[in-house]
Design a protein around this motif. Structure first.
Motif, PDB file in Angstrom:
ATOM      1  N   ARG A 170     -13.440  12.804  -2.871  1.00 39.62           N
ATOM      2  CA  ARG A 170     -12.912  13.883  -2.656  1.00 39.62           C
ATOM      3  C   ARG A 170     -11.188  14.002  -1.903  1.00 39.62           C
ATOM      4  O   ARG A 170     -10.526  15.369  -1.849  1.00 39.62           O
ATOM      5  CB  ARG A 170     -13.727  14.492  -1.780  1.00 39.62           C
ATOM      6  N   LYS A 171     -11.179  13.077  -1.489  1.00 40.38           N
ATOM      7  CA  LYS A 171      -9.845  13.339  -0.466  1.00 40.38           C
ATOM      8  C   LYS A 171      -8.993  12.393  -1.744  1.00 40.38           C
ATOM      9  O   LYS A 171      -7.152  12.659  -1.613  1.00 40.38           O
ATOM     10  CB  LYS A 171      -9.642  12.832   0.411  1.00 40.38           C
ATOM     11  N   LYS A 172      -8.740  11.966  -2.454  1.00 36.55           N
ATOM     12  CA  LYS A 172      -7.885  11.498  -3.983  1.00 36.55           C
ATOM     13  C   LYS A 172      -7.711  13.015  -5.026  1.00 36.55           C
ATOM     14  O   LYS A 172      -8.301  13.252  -4.741  1.00 36.55           O
ATOM     15  CB  LYS A 172      -8.344  10.763  -4.448  1.00 36.55           C
TER      16      LYS A 172
ATOM     17  N   VAL B 217     -19.033  13.321 -16.804  1.00 40.05           N
ATOM     18  CA  VAL B 217     -18.262  14.221 -15.436  1.00 40.05           C
ATOM     19  C   VAL B 217     -17.828  13.360 -14.386  1.00 40.05           C
ATOM     20  O   VAL B 217     -19.284  13.649 -13.495  1.00 40.05           O
ATOM     21  CB  VAL B 217     -18.569  15.700 -14.468  1.00 40.05           C
ATOM     22  N   PRO B 218     -16.680  12.859 -13.613  1.00 35.61           N
ATOM     23  CA  PRO B 218     -17.557  12.627 -11.867  1.00 35.61           C
ATOM     24  C   PRO B 218     -17.722  13.470 -11.042  1.00 35.61           C
ATOM     25  O   PRO B 218     -17.216  14.597 -11.042  1.00 35.61           O
ATOM     26  CB  PRO B 218     -15.543  11.722 -12.131  1.00 35.61           C
ATOM     27  N   ALA B 219     -18.302  13.075 -10.505  1.00 31.79           N
ATOM     28  CA  ALA B 219     -18.795  14.263  -9.246  1.00 31.79           C
ATOM     29  C   ALA B 219     -19.205  13.826  -7.958  1.00 31.79           C
ATOM     30  O   ALA B 219     -19.442  13.063  -8.120  1.00 31.79           O
ATOM     31  CB  ALA B 219     -20.295  15.157  -9.981  1.00 31.79           C
ATOM     32  N   VAL B 220     -18.899  14.272  -6.922  1.00 36.94           N
ATOM     33  CA  VAL B 220     -18.804  14.587  -5.732  1.00 36.94           C
ATOM     34  C   VAL B 220     -19.771  14.586  -4.771  1.00 36.94           C
ATOM     35  O   VAL B 220     -19.700  15.911  -5.236  1.00 36.94           O
ATOM     36  CB  VAL B 220     -17.384  14.730  -5.039  1.00 36.94           C
TER      37      VAL B 220
ATOM     38  N   LEU C 193     -22.135  20.851  -5.940  1.00 29.49           N
ATOM     39  CA  LEU C 193     -20.990  19.111  -5.788  1.00 29.49           C
ATOM     40  C   LEU C 193     -19.701  19.178  -5.975  1.00 29.49           C
ATOM     41  O   LEU C 193     -20.312  20.740  -7.120  1.00 29.49           O
ATOM     42  CB  LEU C 193     -21.102  18.001  -7.237  1.00 29.49           C
ATOM     43  N   ALA C 194     -18.673  18.641  -6.429  1.00 35.08           N
ATOM     44  CA  ALA C 194     -17.887  19.038  -5.989  1.00 35.08           C
ATOM     45  C   ALA C 194     -16.958  18.071  -7.450  1.00 35.08           C
ATOM     46  O   ALA C 194     -17.165  16.284  -7.985  1.00 35.08           O
ATOM     47  CB  ALA C 194     -16.517  18.471  -5.384  1.00 35.08           C
ATOM     48  N   ILE C 195     -16.292  18.541  -8.450  1.00 36.73           N
ATOM     49  CA  ILE C 195     -16.216  18.014  -9.830  1.00 36.73           C
ATOM     50  C   ILE C 195     -14.023  18.312  -9.918  1.00 36.73           C
ATOM     51  O   ILE C 195     -14.333  18.909  -9.658  1.00 36.73           O
ATOM     52  CB  ILE C 195     -16.316  18.565 -11.110  1.00 36.73           C
TER      53      ILE C 195
ATOM     54  N   ASP D  65     -10.641  18.677 -11.389  1.00 39.03           N
ATOM     55  CA  ASP D  65     -10.337  19.572 -12.733  1.00 39.03           C
ATOM     56  C   ASP D  65      -8.675  19.331 -13.101  1.00 39.03           C
ATOM     57  O   ASP D  65      -8.014  19.478 -12.129  1.00 39.03           O
ATOM     58  CB  ASP D  65     -10.793  21.093 -12.232  1.00 39.03           C
ATOM     59  N   ARG D  66      -8.280  19.061 -13.805  1.00 36.65           N
ATOM     60  CA  ARG D  66      -7.144  18.576 -14.594  1.00 36.65           C
ATOM     61  C   ARG D  66      -6.441  19.566 -14.178  1.00 36.65           C
ATOM     62  O   ARG D  66      -5.392  19.724 -13.662  1.00 36.65           O
ATOM     63  CB  ARG D  66      -6.981  17.702 -15.783  1.00 36.65           C
ATOM     64  N   ASP D  67      -6.661  20.510 -14.878  1.00 37.19           N
ATOM     65  CA  ASP D  67      -5.770  22.318 -14.896  1.00 37.19           C
ATOM     66  C   ASP D  67      -5.239  22.683 -13.977  1.00 37.19           C
ATOM     67  O   ASP D  67      -4.101  23.526 -13.920  1.00 37.19           O
ATOM     68  CB  ASP D  67      -6.258  22.603 -16.083  1.00 37.19           C
ATOM     69  N   TRP D  68      -6.203  22.982 -13.489  1.00 42.81           N
ATOM     70  CA  TRP D  68      -5.975  23.102 -11.743  1.00 42.81           C
ATOM     71  C   TRP D  68      -5.666  21.998 -10.704  1.00 42.81           C
ATOM     72  O   TRP D  68      -5.335  23.401  -9.215  1.00 42.81           O
ATOM     73  CB  TRP D  68      -7.339  23.906 -12.022  1.00 42.81           C
ATOM     74  N   SER D  69      -5.702  21.329 -10.729  1.00 41.51           N
ATOM     75  CA  SER D  69      -5.285  20.319  -9.957  1.00 41.51           C
ATOM     76  C   SER D  69      -5.669  20.460  -8.951  1.00 41.51           C
ATOM     77  O   SER D  69      -5.430  20.383  -7.494  1.00 41.51           O
ATOM     78  CB  SER D  69      -3.441  20.508  -9.737  1.00 41.51           C
ATOM     79  N   ARG D  70      -7.394  20.643  -8.984  1.00 44.36           N
ATOM     80  CA  ARG D  70      -7.805  20.825  -7.599  1.00 44.36           C
ATOM     81  C   ARG D  70      -9.695  20.431  -8.203  1.00 44.36           C
ATOM     82  O   ARG D  70     -10.002  20.246  -8.794  1.00 44.36           O
ATOM     83  CB  ARG D  70      -7.762  22.296  -6.510  1.00 44.36           C
ATOM     84  N   TRP D  71     -10.209  19.643  -6.723  1.00 43.96           N
ATOM     85  CA  TRP D  71     -12.106  19.980  -7.508  1.00 43.96           C
ATOM     86  C   TRP D  71     -11.988  21.605  -7.173  1.00 43.96           C
ATOM     87  O   TRP D  71     -11.656  22.381  -6.702  1.00 43.96           O
ATOM     88  CB  TRP D  71     -11.970  19.320  -5.554  1.00 43.96           C
ATOM     89  N   VAL D  72     -13.251  21.760  -7.691  1.00 42.35           N
ATOM     90  CA  VAL D  72     -14.228  22.830  -8.309  1.00 42.35           C
ATOM     91  C   VAL D  72     -15.554  22.761  -7.518  1.00 42.35           C
ATOM     92  O   VAL D  72     -15.930  21.640  -8.144  1.00 42.35           O
ATOM     93  CB  VAL D  72     -13.800  23.454  -9.367  1.00 42.35           C
ATOM     94  N   GLU D  73     -16.605  23.646  -7.114  1.00 44.92           N
ATOM     95  CA  GLU D  73     -17.731  23.173  -6.933  1.00 44.92           C
ATOM     96  C   GLU D  73     -18.606  23.925  -7.999  1.00 44.92           C
ATOM     97  O   GLU D  73     -18.455  24.702  -8.673  1.00 44.92           O
ATOM     98  CB  GLU D  73     -17.516  24.213  -5.474  1.00 44.92           C
TER      99      GLU D  73
END
Length: 355
Positions: A78-80, A130-133, A142-144, A146-154
């Motif tokens: 999640r830190k990456k 789908v990578p899921a933290v 879970l947190a996955i 998102d390449r387009d938004w450049s952030r993790w989404v729930e």
């Protein structure tokens, strides 16, 4: 009113996933999971992977083209940056064809917004990984990446699958078949600008969950007509407002899953809804079975709704008798399948006639 229950039973059987493709969809994710679990360059955690999507929820229809596989990762990922994690999974999957060592060697086809696509060319089959933290447990959101938004989404696909199963059980196992009917209708009526399958699932889920469509003692013909009527009513105000599109909320997290629905596509959808609603209402009011069938064929296609069902009824009755799924009601009628009212179950039959 003609409910045409036998015709709808045959229709539902016809749109069930192909057995061979369903078997492949079941087997290939397990092979990929084992490969990723044992790989040294990526740290997965229990349960290592889980099937998600329509196949996992039993709402898939016809030819299964793809399945979604959640790759459960340690919370340290999640830190990456999302891009970095997706690239790591892409790199690790590079050795998958050799590891599987079969004629159906998958080809890493492309990076996607939130997943890596693996294509099995021999079967024309796709697996979206789908990578899921996992931060608070697999039964929590879970947190996955998102390449387009450049952030993790729930996301909470496993929670939704459980809620859908629960809702289906509360409504005589009619919710999942109703979702399948709506998806098939979409495929028949719309060649372009189709709403996504998950949007349709959420629409049906909310209509049943909030009580706008009730299932008790209703056949699929009436249920489907009620779904069309409810959508037409609920979305009418959005249609009449220039540039507006309705929201479709995720049953678990409450976010708008149809945030990228274009106005032109929404207008096309509503035209198809209104047209099919007219046919469905006429079919339900029709006393002539042949005319009613013709109207439903306009809704679901001529290949979907059979003109003649007697042969299919006989085959299904035989199968149900062998399985012990035949009941006698208090009125003396012989019926099959799960019953809402008290009925006596006929013991499973094992007599095949004299040799």
């Amino acid at each position: 009113m003609l409910n045409l229950s036998d015709h709808f039973d045959v229709l539902l059987q016809k749109i069930e996933p192909d057995g061979e493709r369903a078997e492949f969809a079941r087997d290939i994710p397990a092979l990929v999971r084992d490969y990723l679990q044992q790989h040294e360059d990526i740290e997965t955690v229990e349960p290592y992977s889980r099937l998600a999507g329509s196949y996992a929820r039993c709402t898939a229809i016809k030819d299964i083209k793809d399945v979604d596989l959640l790759l459960t990762l340690d919370r340290s990922y999640r830190k990456k940056e999302p891009e970095e994690v997706l690239e790591k999974v892409f790199s690790v999957l590079g050795g998958l064809p050799e590891a599987l060592g079969s004629s159906s060697k998958p080809v890493i086809r492309r990076r996607q917004r939130r997943s890596i696509n693996v294509h099995v060319d021999e079967h024309d089959f796709d697996l979206d990984i789908v990578p899921a933290v996992v931060d608070r447990g697999i039964d929590k959101p879970l947190a996955i990446p998102d390449r387009d938004w450049s952030r993790w989404v729930e996301t909470h696909p496993l929670g939704y699958a459980d809620k859908l199963s629960e809702l289906n059980g509360k409504h005589q196992d009619k919710v999942v078949p109703l979702i399948k009917l709506v998806k098939h209708w979409r495929d028949v009526q719309m060649c372009y600008r189709r709403p996504k399958s998950y949007w349709l699932e959420c629409l049906v889920y909310h209509l049943i969950d909030n009580g706008k469509v009730t299932t008790k003692r209703r056949y699929y013909a009436e249920l489907f007509q009620l779904v069309l009527a409810s959508i037409a009513q609920d979305f009418r105000q959005d249609l009449e407002m220039e540039g507006k599109v309705p929201e479709i909320l995720d049953p678990m997290l409450g976010n708008n899953v149809a945030h990228n629905w274009e106005r032109a596509a929404f207008e096309t959808f509503m035209r198809r809804i209104d047209e099919s609603l007219g046919w469905a209402e006429r079919a339900i009011a029709e006393d002539d079975e042949e005319k009613a069938v013709e109207l439903w064929q306009k809704v679901f296609g001529e290949e979907g709704v059979p003109t003649e069902v007697e042969a299919q009824k006989a085959m299904r009755l035989r199968a149900d008798a062998l399985a012990g799924a035949v009941f006698v009601t208090s009125e003396g009628r012989v019926v099959t399948g799960k019953q809402e009212r008290p009925a006596i179950q006929v013991p499973p039959q094992r007599f095949y006639g004299e040799p």
